[in-house]
Enzyme design. Structure first.
Site, short mmCIF file in Angstrom:
data_model
loop_
_atom_site.label_atom_id
_atom_site.label_comp_id
_atom_site.label_asym_id
_atom_site.label_seq_id
_atom_site.Cartn_x
_atom_site.Cartn_y
_atom_site.Cartn_z
N ASN A 1 0.81 -1.23 0.00
CA ASN A 1 0.00 0.00 0.00
C ASN A 1 0.84 1.28 0.00
O ASN A 1 0.43 2.27 -0.57
CB ASN A 1 -1.00 -0.02 1.16
CG ASN A 1 -0.32 -0.10 2.50
OD1 ASN A 1 0.82 -0.53 2.59
ND2 ASN A 1 -1.01 0.31 3.54
N GLU B 1 4.46 -4.80 11.70
CA GLU B 1 3.43 -3.76 11.49
C GLU B 1 2.30 -4.44 10.75
O GLU B 1 2.38 -4.67 9.55
CB GLU B 1 4.00 -2.62 10.64
CG GLU B 1 5.13 -1.85 11.29
CD GLU B 1 4.66 -1.00 12.46
OE1 GLU B 1 3.44 -0.94 12.73
OE2 GLU B 1 5.52 -0.41 13.13
N CYS C 1 -3.41 0.81 6.80
CA CYS C 1 -3.56 -0.12 7.92
C CYS C 1 -4.23 0.51 9.13
O CYS C 1 -4.99 -0.12 9.84
CB CYS C 1 -2.20 -0.64 8.30
SG CYS C 1 -1.01 0.68 8.56
N GLU D 1 7.97 1.61 14.54
CA GLU D 1 8.75 2.29 13.51
C GLU D 1 8.68 3.78 13.82
O GLU D 1 7.80 4.23 14.55
CB GLU D 1 8.16 2.00 12.12
CG GLU D 1 8.29 0.53 11.77
CD GLU D 1 8.08 0.20 10.31
OE1 GLU D 1 7.03 0.59 9.78
OE2 GLU D 1 8.94 -0.48 9.72
P1 NDP Z 1 0.95 -9.64 3.18
O1 NDP Z 1 1.05 -10.06 4.60
O2 NDP Z 1 0.19 -10.50 2.26
O3 NDP Z 1 2.39 -9.45 2.55
C1 NDP Z 1 3.36 -8.63 3.15
C2 NDP Z 1 4.73 -9.04 2.64
O4 NDP Z 1 5.12 -10.28 3.22
C3 NDP Z 1 4.79 -9.24 1.16
O5 NDP Z 1 6.03 -8.78 0.68
C4 NDP Z 1 4.67 -10.74 1.03
O6 NDP Z 1 5.16 -11.24 -0.17
C5 NDP Z 1 5.49 -11.21 2.21
N1 NDP Z 1 5.17 -12.54 2.71
C6 NDP Z 1 4.00 -13.21 2.63
N2 NDP Z 1 4.08 -14.40 3.30
C7 NDP Z 1 5.34 -14.46 3.82
C8 NDP Z 1 6.05 -15.42 4.64
N3 NDP Z 1 5.47 -16.54 5.07
N4 NDP Z 1 7.32 -15.15 4.98
C9 NDP Z 1 7.90 -14.01 4.59
N5 NDP Z 1 7.31 -13.07 3.83
C10 NDP Z 1 6.02 -13.28 3.44
O7 NDP Z 1 0.34 -8.17 3.24
P2 NDP Z 1 -0.12 -7.25 2.02
O8 NDP Z 1 1.04 -7.00 1.12
O9 NDP Z 1 -1.35 -7.86 1.47
O10 NDP Z 1 -0.47 -5.88 2.76
C11 NDP Z 1 -1.69 -5.62 3.35
C12 NDP Z 1 -1.62 -5.84 4.85
O11 NDP Z 1 -0.56 -5.07 5.40
C13 NDP Z 1 -2.88 -5.39 5.55
O12 NDP Z 1 -3.27 -6.33 6.53
C14 NDP Z 1 -2.44 -4.11 6.25
O13 NDP Z 1 -3.18 -3.82 7.39
C15 NDP Z 1 -1.02 -4.39 6.55
N6 NDP Z 1 -0.32 -3.13 6.72
C16 NDP Z 1 0.11 -2.78 7.98
C17 NDP Z 1 0.73 -1.58 8.20
C18 NDP Z 1 1.22 -1.20 9.55
O14 NDP Z 1 2.08 -0.35 9.64
N7 NDP Z 1 0.71 -1.76 10.62
C19 NDP Z 1 0.92 -0.62 7.11
C20 NDP Z 1 0.48 -1.09 5.83
C21 NDP Z 1 -0.13 -2.31 5.67
P3 NDP Z 1 4.14 -11.23 -1.43
O15 NDP Z 1 3.98 -9.82 -1.78
O16 NDP Z 1 4.77 -11.99 -2.46
O17 NDP Z 1 2.89 -11.89 -0.90
#
Ligand code: NDP
Length: 702
Positions: free
Chosen positions: A367, A464, A498, A676
């Site tokens: 995002n 996060e 998020c 962070e």
């Molecule tokens: P994901 O959890 O699907 O993916 C996050 C990252 O982790 C991606 O790069 C993903 O790769 C990677 N990943 C997935 N599975 C694994 C694993 N088992 N081991 C290591 N890495 C892995 O999240 P989204 O990208 O869909 O983002 C949306 C989510 O992020 C929402 O829930 C949102 O709330 C949260 N978010 C939280 C924030 C915060 O600061 N608290 C800020 C912004 C978003 P790949 O892309 O290939 O799946």
């Protein structure tokens, strides 16, 4: 031209194997079908009876019934014949077509060619169209005919334009062919001729293809400025898509064990020199990188907009700049990193050293791709670590740009590296023994998986994760500000934030007024092309995510929430190719509804009513998440009293979703671990070494 040519309406393969008797039977069937077409054209559907056909053909009605059963059978066979004629002509033209565009033209020409685009055939088609809805047999023929045409068009178009565009252009062509026929028939073929009908379709298709090529060239030109670290191989690659247009931006190689291990090795070597530099020297590199980010703000913002679908008015004002601010902030702190002196009396003293962890990994969500890469790398590098960063596979482009900027700013080779890939690549990082910490932004499930992997080597984690944050509006709040906060906390970045305050609790006394003002201001929010500076809400990240958001909206309706505004996909004009959802407000929501419990990550706000302070605090806390919370009230005492009781890592009083780099950001409960930003982030990228210094002889018992 009449359909009197048997070779046209019989399958050539069937013709080859036919006996003389079959031939005669076929000729009779063809004659009766020809007569039926004449009859339909002249006396219409109602007047076309078995007796009418028999009379026209000079045979007995019994003979017609012998071939076709009843009127329905005769009409179905006739409709099939009409459809087959088009299919045969299409095949003949396909045989001569050498390019995908020529095959598309073959579909147009077969449907609108002079041999059948005439009053007689057109009126027969029109008679059938009128009946298709009521007659199962005709409906089957119509569906098969439409499917064949669409799938031919789609598969040819897909060879020249991206899949989503191919699908919508194919549907447009099919609709235009139908429309041209219908108009011609309704105008009694006064102004209709095959040549102008085909010219109209040809000009439309050429125009559309030209437009798509232009927009994808613009996308491509932007993305072409991204130099991937490795050429993609055929086995596994990432197709990067613009979610507003469906255009392909880039194809990147996926990094596997060999690349990840090599990156960690490079980082291990590079980190030794990096940590040996003074904090002030490291800070200067970060400062230079921040300056480059600011200088390139517009180009980076445009690239981010093309890759995420977020409006350019946001990415220009926030995404790159907040990244730069983060680098500047930690650049300033780098020189101030220090341990402490501990007085242990006259014979000894102690001190602590704040040391880097070593090689750390950042894993980003889609995002805020560039901002997340900055928020993770700036404190990591300021503290003397080396970082390997994996962006989300949907949004991998701006992180590559950040790596280039760091290099240009003088960061030694290997100190910040990007690896690209899906979750498997992420797991290579989380399971690598030489990576000492993982900082993840992502979903709760991913957070758990990352933490479980990290446990095997006792790596540190910063997580996060997601949220479903409460935004509480008391009856003494400045209502317009509260509405502004709710809009900011739900529709910014199309709701893909998020910390969004998606559970909007409004005091009973002001709820009606609040909802009315909210509705009016939401109605004015402009959804549109993300590259248009006037657009306020752009595209969601992907077609898959669009489906998720729409299905949660449907669940909200089904579970009885009152839809105040929005609730639908936006498809007007060019937006049809993208993943756009109208800003949506539900009122009269209850705590147990899916839209109130689950993170939607789209522009969907739920308004809930409350009466008492303790009640709203309990309801706000009744969630597994604890990322953020907001309170709107003019009573300062109440604001602090309520905030103190809310289970959330980041809170706002009389504002929402502002995240200055000076303030630590992060969640509690299932929303995450660690912080962070702010000075707090330094603790998560360093470890303390305690040192005892003797100032006197050892008083030995031995
Ligand atoms: P994901 O959890 O699907 O993916 C996050 C990252 O982790 C991606 O790069 C993903 O790769 C990677 N990943 C997935 N599975 C694994 C694993 N088992 N081991 C290591 N890495 C892995 O999240 P989204 O990208 O869909 O983002 C949306 C989510 O992020 C929402 O829930 C949102 O709330 C949260 N978010 C939280 C924030 C915060 O600061 N608290 C800020 C912004 C978003 P790949 O892309 O290939 O799946």
């Amino acid at each position: 031209m009449p359909l009197n040519n048997q070779s046209t309406i019989r399958d050539p393969a069937a013709r080859r194997n036919a006996s003389p008797r079959d031939e005669a039977e076929d000729a009779r069937r063809v004659q009766l079908i020809e007569v039926t077409i004449d009859s339909l054209a002249e006396v219409g559907f109602v007047g076309t009876t078995l007796a009418e056909i028999a009379g026209r053909a000079g045979v007995s009605p019994g003979l017609v019934a012998h071939y076709f059963g009843d009127k329905d059978g005769l009409l179905e066979a006739t409709f099939r014949t009409l459809a087959r004629v088009v299919a045969v002509r299409m095949r003949e033209r396909f045989a001569l077509a050498r390019t995908p565009r020529a095959r598309v033209q073959a579909v147009i020409d077969a449907n609108l060619g002079p041999e059948n685009f005439d009053r007689r055939t057109g009126n027969a088609w029109l008679a059938f169209w009128g009946q298709v809805l009521h007659f199962e047999g005709l409906k089957r023929v119509q569906t098969a005919y439409q499917r064949r045409m669409l799938s031919n068009l789609r598969s040819d178009l897909r060879r020249v334009i991206p899949g989503e565009d191919a699908r919508s252009l194919a549907a447009m062509i099919a609709a235009m062919i139908d429309g041209v026929w219908l108009r011609a028939a309704l105008s009694e073929w006064e102004e209709a001729d095959s040549e102008s009908a085909r010219a109209l379709l040809t000009a439309f298709v050429d125009g559309r293809l030209h437009e798509l090529a232009r927009s994808s060239a613009a996308d491509g030109a932007q993305a072409a400025s991204v130099v991937p670290h490795r050429a993609p191989d055929a086995e596994q690659s990432i197709r990067v898509i613009n979610p507003a247009t469906g255009a392909q931006l880039a194809v990147l190689a996926v990094d596997g064990p060999a690349q990840v291990n090599a990156a960690v090795e490079r980082a291990r070597v590079a980190q030794k020199d990096w940590r040996a530099m003074t904090g002030a020297e490291r800070g200067r590199v970060l400062q230079r990188a921040a300056r480059l980010l600011r200088e390139r703000n517009d180009a980076l913002a445009e690239l981010e907009t093309r890759n995420t679908g977020k409006p350019i008015q946001e990415t220009r004002a926030v995404d790159v700049i907040s990244g730069a601010e983060c680098l500047e902030y930690f650049a300033g702190l780098a020189a101030g990193l220090a341990g402490e002196h501990i007085d242990l009396g006259s014979k000894a003293f102690g001190y602590t050293r704040r040391e880097p962890l070593g090689v750390v990994a950042g894993i980003g969500a889609w995002n805020y791709p560039l901002q997340i890469a900055c928020w993770k790398s700036a404190p990591a590098l300021a503290c003397g670590n080396a970082m390997i960063f994996k962006p989300a596979e949907l949004t991998p482009l701006t992180a590559i740009k950040l790596a280039e900027i760091y290099r240009e700013a003088g960061l030694p080779e290997g100190v910040f590296q990007i690896v690209q890939g899906f979750a498997d690549t992420g797991r290579l990082l989380t399971r690598h023994p030489d990576i000492r910490k993982i900082s993840l932004t992502g979903e709760v499930g991913t957070g758990k998986a990352v933490m479980a992997d990290a446990a095997a080597f006792l790596k540190q984690v910063t997580l996060e994760l997601g949220g479903k944050s409460p935004l509480i509006v008391f009856d003494d709040a400045q209502l317009d500000n509260a509405v502004s906060g709710a809009l900011l906390g739900n529709f910014y970045s199309a709701g893909e934030v998020c910390s969004n305050g998606t559970r909007v609790f409004v005091h009973r006394r002001v709820r009606a007024e609040f909802v009315e003002r909210l509705r009016a201001r939401t109605a004015a929010v402009r959804v549109g092309d993300p590259l248009d500076p006037a657009t306020q809400v752009g595209a969601l990240i992907s077609a898959e995510h669009l489906e998720k958001v729409l299905s949660l909206i449907a669940r909200g309706r089904a579970q009885g929430a009152r839809l105040i505004i929005g609730g639908e996909r936006v498809t007007g004009g060019a937006l049809a190719r993208g993943c756009f959802v109208a800003p949506t407000v539900f009122d009269a929501c209850h705590d147990d509804m899916d839209i109130v419990r689950q993170e939607i990550f789209g522009p969907v706000m739920s308004v809930l009513e409350f009466e008492r302070e303790e009640e709203v605090i309990a309801r706000a806390n009744a969630s597994e998440f604890g990322l953020a919370a907001g309170v709107f009230t003019n009573d300062l005492t109440r604001a602090h009293r309520v905030i103190a009781q809310l289970e959330a890592g980041t809170c706002w009083i009389n504002h929402y979703n502002v995240t200055p780099v000076e303030l630590p950001f992060g969640g509690v409960k299932m929303s995450g671990l660690g912080r962070e930003n702010g000075r707090a982030a330094l603790e998560h990228y360093t470890q303390l070494k305690s040192v005892y210094v003797a100032m006197a002889d050892i008083d030995s018992p031995y």
